[in-house]
Design an enzyme around this catalytic site. Sequence first.
Site, short mmCIF file in Angstrom:
data_model
loop_
_atom_site.label_atom_id
_atom_site.label_comp_id
_atom_site.label_asym_id
_atom_site.label_seq_id
_atom_site.Cartn_x
_atom_site.Cartn_y
_atom_site.Cartn_z
N LYS A 39 0.84 -1.20 0.00
CA LYS A 39 0.00 0.00 0.00
C LYS A 39 0.87 1.25 0.00
O LYS A 39 1.73 1.43 0.86
CB LYS A 39 -0.90 -0.02 1.24
CG LYS A 39 -1.93 1.10 1.25
CD LYS A 39 -2.85 0.97 2.44
CE LYS A 39 -2.29 1.57 3.69
NZ LYS A 39 -2.19 3.03 3.70
N ASP A 66 -3.37 4.30 -1.69
CA ASP A 66 -4.27 4.74 -0.62
C ASP A 66 -4.12 6.25 -0.40
O ASP A 66 -3.51 6.68 0.57
CB ASP A 66 -3.94 3.96 0.66
CG ASP A 66 -4.87 4.31 1.81
OD1 ASP A 66 -6.00 4.76 1.55
OD2 ASP A 66 -4.45 4.13 2.97
N LYS A 68 -6.79 8.29 -0.30
CA LYS A 68 -8.02 8.77 0.37
C LYS A 68 -8.49 10.07 -0.24
O LYS A 68 -8.59 11.12 0.42
CB LYS A 68 -7.80 8.91 1.87
CG LYS A 68 -7.41 7.61 2.55
CD LYS A 68 -7.42 7.72 4.05
CE LYS A 68 -7.00 6.44 4.72
NZ LYS A 68 -5.56 6.11 4.53
N ASP A 71 -12.43 15.38 -2.96
CA ASP A 71 -12.40 16.67 -3.66
C ASP A 71 -13.65 16.73 -4.53
O ASP A 71 -14.51 15.84 -4.42
CB ASP A 71 -11.10 16.77 -4.49
CG ASP A 71 -10.64 18.20 -4.70
OD1 ASP A 71 -11.49 19.06 -5.03
OD2 ASP A 71 -9.44 18.48 -4.55
N THR A 143 -9.86 4.26 11.04
CA THR A 143 -9.74 3.37 12.20
C THR A 143 -9.06 4.05 13.38
O THR A 143 -9.01 3.49 14.47
CB THR A 143 -8.96 2.10 11.81
OG1 THR A 143 -7.84 2.49 11.01
CG2 THR A 143 -9.81 1.16 11.00
N ARG A 234 2.91 -0.65 10.77
CA ARG A 234 3.96 -0.66 11.80
C ARG A 234 4.23 -2.00 12.46
O ARG A 234 5.42 -2.29 12.72
CB ARG A 234 3.65 0.44 12.84
CG ARG A 234 3.84 1.84 12.25
CD ARG A 234 3.13 2.91 13.05
NE ARG A 234 1.69 2.80 12.92
CZ ARG A 234 0.82 3.64 13.47
NH1 ARG A 234 1.26 4.66 14.19
NH2 ARG A 234 -0.48 3.48 13.31
O1 C5P Z 1 0.85 1.10 10.97
P1 C5P Z 1 -0.59 0.69 10.85
O2 C5P Z 1 -0.78 -0.82 10.80
O3 C5P Z 1 -1.48 1.36 11.86
O4 C5P Z 1 -1.00 1.24 9.40
C1 C5P Z 1 -2.32 1.26 8.95
C2 C5P Z 1 -2.36 1.85 7.57
O5 C5P Z 1 -3.71 1.84 7.12
C3 C5P Z 1 -1.89 3.29 7.45
O6 C5P Z 1 -1.17 3.37 6.22
C4 C5P Z 1 -3.15 4.12 7.37
O7 C5P Z 1 -3.00 5.24 6.54
C5 C5P Z 1 -4.13 3.13 6.74
N1 C5P Z 1 -5.55 3.33 7.06
C6 C5P Z 1 -6.04 3.34 8.34
N2 C5P Z 1 -7.40 3.54 8.56
C7 C5P Z 1 -8.23 3.70 7.52
C8 C5P Z 1 -7.73 3.66 6.21
C9 C5P Z 1 -6.37 3.45 6.01
O8 C5P Z 1 -5.29 3.16 9.29
N3 C5P Z 1 -9.55 3.82 7.73
#
Ligand code: C5P
Length: 262
Positions: A39, A66, A68, A71, A143, A234
């Site tokens: 991603k 991604d 998001k 606009d 999230t 992460r």
């Molecule tokens: O590091 P982590 O596992 O928290 O990364 C989650 C990834 O998912 C990040 O790149 C974040 O931008 C993305 N994301 C999110 N919540 C959403 C959509 C995408 O955490 N609703």
Amino acid sequence: MNRSTVYPRDRLAVALDVPDLASARALVGMLRAHAGWFKVGLELYASAGPDAVKAVVDAGSKAFADLKLHDIPNTVKGAVRSLAAAGASLCTVHASGGAAMVRAAVEAQVPLDSSGHPRPLGEGRGEGPPSPGLRVLAVTALTSLDDAAIAEIGMTGGAAGTVERLLRLAISAGAHGAVMSPRECASARRIVPPDFVIVTPGIRAPGDAQGDQARTASPAEAIAAGSDLLVVGRPITRAKDPAGRAQEILDDIAHGMLERIR
Ligand code: C5P
């Protein structure tokens, strides 16, 4: 990606939340045996642009752009065309940008039928860009937001109510899928069409640092709840042994897949 796929790696998207192309390439090289998807998010895209998407595709993996998008419809449509041309297989737009905006994103790639649903692949094509596989996902509620943060923005019904409302909007606008937390996944499955793709970030195994995520679940829980694709950043990319951590997550995904077919 489709639900009959048997390999756990096809259900794992590693978030390349890194500042430059060299770091992204290093992660892709290290993890492409474990993850079918990578991603490209805002941090990397802001630094490397479409080359980041191309680097993933050149490595033989699938690229999830991604960004998001949120606009006016015409601008979003143009951005989706550009992401398709770069080779992305999935992209995201905010459902809260409205039904017309989501529809414009879908139309950038796939012409809609008279009831607003995407026509089957291959039908009515020719006017779109050269990446017939690009699917548009609608982001419901981030999230990182808990019920209090959602109320602060002015949205009613908490996370569950907001996700359901935006999900219904996304379905009616012809989105190919949606992004939500694993906690909303099971109830979402009951209202989405059969081929609708559900993508879940917010994946944390017991012992993982929560970071800024608020609505989380383990890989097995997310898959068992009906997620098609898990986004993990992460917990893998900041692990001492990213490939080893990815393998543990694949094992957990496999448990979830077994649970789902029981
Ligand atoms: O590091 P982590 O596992 O928290 O990364 C989650 C990834 O998912 C990040 O790149 C974040 O931008 C993305 N994301 C999110 N919540 C959403 C959509 C995408 O955490 N609703």
